[in-house]
Write a protein that holds these residues in place. Structure first.
Motif, PDB file in Angstrom:
ATOM      1  N   GLU A  67      95.670-118.839 -91.003  1.00 24.09           N
ATOM      2  CA  GLU A  67      96.887-118.172 -91.507  1.00 24.09           C
ATOM      3  C   GLU A  67      96.532-117.042 -92.468  1.00 24.09           C
ATOM      4  O   GLU A  67      97.167-115.980 -92.436  1.00 24.09           O
ATOM      5  CB  GLU A  67      97.800-119.190 -92.201  1.00 24.09           C
ATOM      6  N   ASP A 126      90.635-130.080 -90.973  1.00 23.09           N
ATOM      7  CA  ASP A 126      91.498-129.399 -90.005  1.00 23.09           C
ATOM      8  C   ASP A 126      92.568-128.567 -90.718  1.00 23.09           C
ATOM      9  O   ASP A 126      92.863-127.434 -90.318  1.00 23.09           O
ATOM     10  CB  ASP A 126      92.140-130.422 -89.065  1.00 23.09           C
ATOM     11  N   GLU A 127      93.139-129.118 -91.783  1.00 25.01           N
ATOM     12  CA  GLU A 127      94.166-128.389 -92.549  1.00 25.01           C
ATOM     13  C   GLU A 127      93.568-127.138 -93.188  1.00 25.01           C
ATOM     14  O   GLU A 127      94.199-126.074 -93.221  1.00 25.01           O
ATOM     15  CB  GLU A 127      94.754-129.302 -93.627  1.00 25.01           C
ATOM     16  N   TRP A 179      91.036-125.437 -92.075  1.00 25.99           N
ATOM     17  CA  TRP A 179      90.809-124.496 -90.976  1.00 25.99           C
ATOM     18  C   TRP A 179      92.106-123.765 -90.638  1.00 25.99           C
ATOM     19  O   TRP A 179      92.107-122.540 -90.466  1.00 25.99           O
ATOM     20  CB  TRP A 179      90.290-125.288 -89.767  1.00 25.99           C
ATOM     21  N   GLN A 180      93.202-124.511 -90.578  1.00 26.61           N
ATOM     22  CA  GLN A 180      94.498-123.896 -90.265  1.00 26.61           C
ATOM     23  C   GLN A 180      94.918-122.914 -91.348  1.00 26.61           C
ATOM     24  O   GLN A 180      95.462-121.843 -91.055  1.00 26.61           O
ATOM     25  CB  GLN A 180      95.571-124.982 -90.090  1.00 26.61           C
TER      26      GLN A 180
END
Length: 492
Positions: A290, A282-283, A285-286
């Motif tokens: 960005e 998930d990190e 993907w974030q």
């Protein structure tokens, strides 16, 4: 001189054209690297040194005359699914024992026409059926990557595990691969390489051993986004021998590298936030979101509501087509033949001995869902679901979305034997199968490392025949994330 095996295709191409290096030198360096590493990695099932040196010598002669093609002198590995004339082509299955075709696949013929050099045939899951490269008759491929502080072997992903491992370990400059449900993108993510599955019909399937004909598509695995663009340009073509190949011009994909992504609309599908997804994914993907936002892209949330049905529908459609395609392997015309008291007994004995457990499992599932009384309940319903999955993407494109960003895999590479349940293994393809079901292009780009130091990939999904947009966006991710290389533990 810099270690020749460290060069990218783009770098080697320039040095070859400038006559700073020769193809014979370059090819020799890779053959030496294979000799050192392959006993540890098992990425190649057949190395072709004589053929490679002969092709390299011919490339040097053409380069000396200024007649070199787009890939002149570039050494490549070829997945064992592609027919190579007079050279081992067995889809890493015992049932195709000693098969050496008298013809060349269209994809490899295109590469040789552009001057590429063949180093050999790469290991893979048997008939491309697998997500870990543990189903090969020739034994599993070992991932060049290891967890920090651990000597435990890891899988390279599948089915194109040999292709991904060979590229990651610098045993070839690039490799051909195929993708039926994620078999280019998932191993690329597991090995820190770039893999693109182009739009269905972009590359000819002629001369490529069939798994599921409506899903299979050839594509490259390479070190960089630019290298994958260079390879796809040569691999793609219309082909009268494959009626599913599309008659439209092949762009110079390399021209898309470095183009601004400002104003492109990138969709983030809520359905890909699956339960139990590791925080690291998930990190990652974030971070990808960005990076694209910082480059000027517009990020929008979207819904692909039928995503949750993609995996079960895929595992009806793909085995059904496999059941049909693999009926031709009967011991009569080529490959393995086991004796029997009559022809039926010979068929049964040959197929029992020739196919591995995973292939048998899928053939049985496929035969079942196509059988009388079950066709409507399973196969027909799965095809209807497939139409709905494609419609989800069509709606997104109609709403102005240019590409979709997702993780490539739900986790990093795992150990051989760690996953024994077939359904758990199939879940490795949860983020990739929708692309095949809808016939869309998808690329996996290395985007970071897990807490244990293993590579992780981000996937970009594009509109039909808009691979250029994926290369454009993929370069942004590569520039932001950097490039990743495993420690060469096999050389110590």
């Amino acid at each position: 001189m810099t270690d020749l095996t460290r060069l990218t295709i783009a770098e080697a191409r320039e040095k070859l054209r400038a006559r700073e290096i020769s193809s014979s030198e370059l090819t020799g360096a890779f053959l030496d690297a294979i000799e050192t590493a392959n006993p540890h990695l098992n990425a190649y099932v057949k190395v072709t040194p004589e053929k490679a040196r002969e092709m390299a010598k011919a490339s040097d002669e053409r380069l000396a005359k200024g007649e070199g093609g787009e890939l002149e002198g570039i050494p490549l590995g070829i997945k064992d699914l592609f027919a190579t004339e007079g050279v081992h082509t067995q889809a890493c299955s015992h049932i195709l024992d000693r098969f050496e075709p008298r013809y060349e696949s269209t994809v490899t013929a295109n590469l040789w026409a552009d001057g590429a050099v063949m180093l050999g045939k790469l290991n893979m899951d048997e008939f491309a059926m697998g997500s870990s490269n543990e189903t090969s008759y020739y034994g599993q491929v070992v991932n060049p990557w290891k967890k920090e502080g651990s000597n435990q072997a890891l899988v390279p992903g599948g089915s194109s595990g040999g292709s991904a491992a060979a590229v990651a370990a610098r045993l070839c400059m690039g490799a051909t691969a195929t993708d039926t449900g994620g078999s280019i993108r998932q191993p690329a993510a597991f090995t820190g390489t770039v893999g693109i599955k182009p739009t269905y019909g972009r590359c000819s399937r002629w001369g490529t051993v069939a798994f599921a004909s409506s899903l299979d598509q050839a594509g490259p695995i390479a070190h960089t986004v630019r290298d994958s663009a260079i390879l796809l340009k040569s691999m793609a073509s219309v082909d009268p021998k494959d009626t599913t190949s599309v008659d439209r011009p092949v762009p110079n994909y390399e021209d898309a590298i470095g183009r601004s992504v400002k104003g492109l609309k990138i969709g983030i599908p809520s359905e890909y936030r699956v339960e139990g997804m590791p925080a690291a994914i998930d990190e990652l993907w974030q971070r990808g979101i960005e990076w694209l936002k910082d480059a000027g892209a517009e990020i929008v949330e979207l819904s692909l509501p039928h995503t949750k049905y993609a995996l079960p529908a895929y595992y009806i459609v793909a085995p059904a087509e496999a059941s049909s395609n693999l009926a031709r392997y009967d011991g009569v015309r080529y490959g393995l033949r086991e004796s029997g008291k009559d022809i039926i007994d010979m068929y049964e004995n040959t197929r029992a001995a020739g196919f591995g457990d995973e292939v048998k499992r899928r053939v049985l599932i496929g035969t079942y869902v196509l059988s009388a009384g079950y066709y409507d309940a399973y196969y027909l319903k799965a095809q209807k679901v497939r139409t709905l999955i494609k419609r989800d993407f069509d709606i997104a494109w109609a709403d102005g979305v240019d590409a979709i960003l997702t993780p490539t895999t739900p986790d990093a590479a795992f150990a051989p034997g760690e996953i024994t349940d077939p359904v758990t293994m199939y879940l490795n393809d949860v983020f990739t199968v929708t692309v095949n079901m809808a016939g869309l292009p998808g690329i996996s780009v290395p985007a970071g490392l897990s807490e244990s130091g293993l590579p992780l990939g981000l996937q970009l999904i594009g509109k039909p025949f808009e691979e250029e947009t994926l290369f454009q966006l993929g370069q942004v991710i590569e520039d932001a994330a950097g490039r990743f290389q495993p420690q060469e533990w096999w050389a110590s």
